[in-house]
Write an enzyme that holds these catalytic residues in place. Structure first.
Site, PDB file in Angstrom:
ATOM      1  N   TYR A 160     -18.272 -69.238 -75.914  1.00 29.61           N
ATOM      2  CA  TYR A 160     -19.241 -70.232 -75.135  1.00 29.61           C
ATOM      3  C   TYR A 160     -20.525 -70.197 -75.780  1.00 29.61           C
ATOM      4  CZ  TYR A 160     -22.346 -72.306 -71.588  1.00 29.61           C
ATOM      5  OH  TYR A 160     -23.164 -72.967 -70.962  1.00 29.61           O
ATOM      6  N   LYS A 164     -22.542 -73.064 -77.929  1.00 26.22           N
ATOM      7  CA  LYS A 164     -23.724 -73.833 -77.522  1.00 26.22           C
ATOM      8  C   LYS A 164     -24.717 -73.379 -78.720  1.00 26.22           C
ATOM      9  CE  LYS A 164     -22.777 -75.953 -73.541  1.00 26.22           C
ATOM     10  NZ  LYS A 164     -22.884 -77.158 -73.648  1.00 26.22           N
TER      11      LYS A 164
HETATM   12  N1  LIG Z   1     -23.689 -75.857 -65.046  1.00 26.10           N
HETATM   13  C1  LIG Z   1     -24.357 -75.102 -65.608  1.00 26.10           C
HETATM   14  O1  LIG Z   1     -25.047 -74.281 -65.101  1.00 26.10           O
HETATM   15  C2  LIG Z   1     -24.689 -75.445 -67.203  1.00 26.10           C
HETATM   16  C3  LIG Z   1     -25.676 -74.465 -67.781  1.00 26.10           C
HETATM   17  C4  LIG Z   1     -26.137 -74.769 -68.921  1.00 26.10           C
HETATM   18  C5  LIG Z   1     -25.542 -75.728 -69.818  1.00 26.10           C
HETATM   19  N2  LIG Z   1     -24.636 -76.459 -69.254  1.00 26.10           N
HETATM   20  C6  LIG Z   1     -24.114 -77.681 -70.032  1.00 26.10           C
HETATM   21  O2  LIG Z   1     -24.636 -78.829 -69.249  1.00 26.10           O
HETATM   22  C7  LIG Z   1     -23.769 -79.923 -69.487  1.00 26.10           C
HETATM   23  C8  LIG Z   1     -23.465 -80.506 -68.013  1.00 26.10           C
HETATM   24  O3  LIG Z   1     -22.906 -79.736 -67.298  1.00 26.10           O
HETATM   25  P1  LIG Z   1     -22.134 -79.972 -65.858  1.00 26.10           P
HETATM   26  O4  LIG Z   1     -22.401 -78.703 -65.103  1.00 26.10           O
HETATM   27  O5  LIG Z   1     -22.586 -81.225 -65.366  1.00 26.10           O
HETATM   28  O6  LIG Z   1     -20.781 -80.106 -66.289  1.00 26.10           O
HETATM   29  P2  LIG Z   1     -19.544 -80.717 -65.670  1.00 26.10           P
HETATM   30  O7  LIG Z   1     -19.766 -81.197 -64.182  1.00 26.10           O
HETATM   31  O8  LIG Z   1     -18.395 -79.853 -65.702  1.00 26.10           O
HETATM   32  O9  LIG Z   1     -19.181 -82.175 -66.305  1.00 26.10           O
HETATM   33  C9  LIG Z   1     -18.642 -81.850 -67.412  1.00 26.10           C
HETATM   34  C10 LIG Z   1     -18.306 -83.380 -67.767  1.00 26.10           C
HETATM   35  O10 LIG Z   1     -17.496 -83.529 -69.192  1.00 26.10           O
HETATM   36  C11 LIG Z   1     -16.316 -83.984 -69.386  1.00 26.10           C
HETATM   37  N3  LIG Z   1     -15.264 -83.859 -70.217  1.00 26.10           N
HETATM   38  C12 LIG Z   1     -14.941 -82.572 -70.486  1.00 26.10           C
HETATM   39  N4  LIG Z   1     -13.923 -82.779 -71.292  1.00 26.10           N
HETATM   40  C13 LIG Z   1     -13.855 -84.042 -71.970  1.00 26.10           C
HETATM   41  C14 LIG Z   1     -13.389 -84.649 -72.939  1.00 26.10           C
HETATM   42  N5  LIG Z   1     -12.201 -84.022 -73.550  1.00 26.10           N
HETATM   43  N6  LIG Z   1     -13.354 -86.059 -73.098  1.00 26.10           N
HETATM   44  C15 LIG Z   1     -14.328 -86.564 -72.320  1.00 26.10           C
HETATM   45  N7  LIG Z   1     -15.022 -86.035 -71.418  1.00 26.10           N
HETATM   46  C16 LIG Z   1     -14.642 -84.721 -71.039  1.00 26.10           C
HETATM   47  C17 LIG Z   1     -15.507 -84.003 -67.819  1.00 26.10           C
HETATM   48  O11 LIG Z   1     -14.854 -85.150 -67.610  1.00 26.10           O
HETATM   49  P3  LIG Z   1     -13.789 -84.857 -66.330  1.00 26.10           P
HETATM   50  O12 LIG Z   1     -14.728 -85.110 -64.914  1.00 26.10           O
HETATM   51  O13 LIG Z   1     -12.810 -85.513 -66.818  1.00 26.10           O
HETATM   52  O14 LIG Z   1     -13.126 -83.325 -66.664  1.00 26.10           O
HETATM   53  C18 LIG Z   1     -17.149 -84.096 -66.989  1.00 26.10           C
HETATM   54  O15 LIG Z   1     -17.452 -85.491 -66.784  1.00 26.10           O
HETATM   55  C19 LIG Z   1     -22.319 -79.349 -70.192  1.00 26.10           C
HETATM   56  O16 LIG Z   1     -22.647 -79.545 -71.702  1.00 26.10           O
HETATM   57  C20 LIG Z   1     -22.665 -77.872 -69.776  1.00 26.10           C
HETATM   58  O17 LIG Z   1     -21.882 -76.991 -70.795  1.00 26.10           O
HETATM   59  C21 LIG Z   1     -24.405 -76.467 -67.749  1.00 26.10           C
END
Ligand SMILES: NC(=O)c1ccc[n+]([C@@H]2O[C@H](COP(=O)([O-])OP(=O)(O)OC[C@H]3O[C@@H](n4cnc5c(N)ncnc54)[C@H](OP(=O)(O)O)[C@@H]3O)[C@@H](O)[C@H]2O)c1
Length: 242
Positions: A160, A164
């Site tokens: 991870y 990133k």
């Molecule tokens: N959550 C945290 O605390 C955190 C912290 C730091 C950084 N981030 C980053 O911030 C971003 C947003 O996080 P989040 O919590 O909003 O994530 P999330 O709710 O898990 O959403 C991830 C999205 O990516 C889509 N996705 C995954 N694989 C895919 C594929 N092969 N093709 C098309 N779409 C795909 C998912 O679609 P489906 O609904 O179809 O699965 C979903 O819409 C991510 O890049 C994450 O790594 C998150």
């Protein structure tokens, strides 16, 4: 300042990956509130109906369906957006995720590939599909989501953290290549985002210290706005108070 006041995106077309996700949803709402036309990437055709709110302006909303891991599918996402709206001004790569928990020497190749593909390859493929149409107009913004975790290796998060970190290096690379051609490429580094999944995983945490999806969406709108015209290749920390 309300997000909607920050800028006028009336003429802009914004392509958002991860349309069904926590951050993707907030980004979609923020750009729609600012007048933009929004193409949101969904993986499954069945998600197309749910990605925009029932009261969203249908003429400015389009779900584009595809798998970001798949090269030809990603090319199709750019094409669907151009067919619908005729141009792409802003690409926001919110799709991504985490799989962690094992020390590196016990991590499977499958988990390594999954992290690198989900977080780094998706940014590479999506940007590569969109940059030619931005270059043709000498205008564009690309904003990706890395993570605070990209800045330092931590136990049990090897793939991870590395994936990133790759997003930051790809951002800097694209910026170096495109900043003289009217295209700004930047990324943000969220700390823990206040999501239902994170709350469920650590119920005793102080959620008020986490950064909200709405707050992150505000930073993304800023990076897409004229006020950020001189920001190139940045990796902007947005940690809340965590
Ligand atoms: N959550 C945290 O605390 C955190 C912290 C730091 C950084 N981030 C980053 O911030 C971003 C947003 O996080 P989040 O919590 O909003 O994530 P999330 O709710 O898990 O959403 C991830 C999205 O990516 C889509 N996705 C995954 N694989 C895919 C594929 N092969 N093709 C098309 N779409 C795909 C998912 O679609 P489906 O609904 O179809 O699965 C979903 O819409 C991510 O890049 C994450 O790594 C998150």
């Amino acid at each position: 300042m309300k997000v909607g006041d920050m800028d006028d995106f009336q003429q802009q077309v914004v392509l958002v990956t991860g349309g069904t996700g926590n951050l993707g949803q907030a980004v979609i709402r923020a750009f729609l509130a600012s007048g933009a036309r929004v193409a949101a990437v969904v993986r499954k055709p069945g998600d197309a109906a749910a990605v925009f709110a029932a009261d969203a302006p249908a003429e400015r909303c389009r779900a584009v369906v595809g798998d970001l891991m798949d090269e030809s599918s990603v090319a199709g996402l750019a094409r669907q957006t151009l067919d619908a709206f005729g141009r792409i001004d802003v690409l926001v790569n919110t799709a991504g995720g985490i799989r962690a928990g094992t020390p590196l020497h016990e991590t499977s190749l499958q988990d390594w590939d999954f992290m690198m593909n989900l977080n780094a390859r998706t940014v590479f493929l999506m940007a590569r599909a969109v940059i030619p149409t931005m270059l043709a107009r000498q205008q564009g913004r690309i904003i990706s989501i890395a993570a605070r975790a990209a800045l330092k290796g931590t136990a049990r998060h090897g793939p991870y953290n590395a994936s990133k970190m790759a997003v930051i290096r790809l951002t800097e690379t694209m910026s170096a290549e495109l900043k003289g051609r009217g295209i700004n490429v930047n990324c943000i580094l969220p700390g823990t985002i206040d999501t239902p999944a994170n709350r469920a995983e650590t119920p005793d945490a102080d959620f008020s210290k986490w950064v909200s999806p709405e707050s992150l969406a505000g930073v993304i709108l800023f990076l897409a706005s004229p006020a950020a015209a001189d920001i190139h290749g940045a990796a902007i920390p947005v940690y809340g108070r965590s």
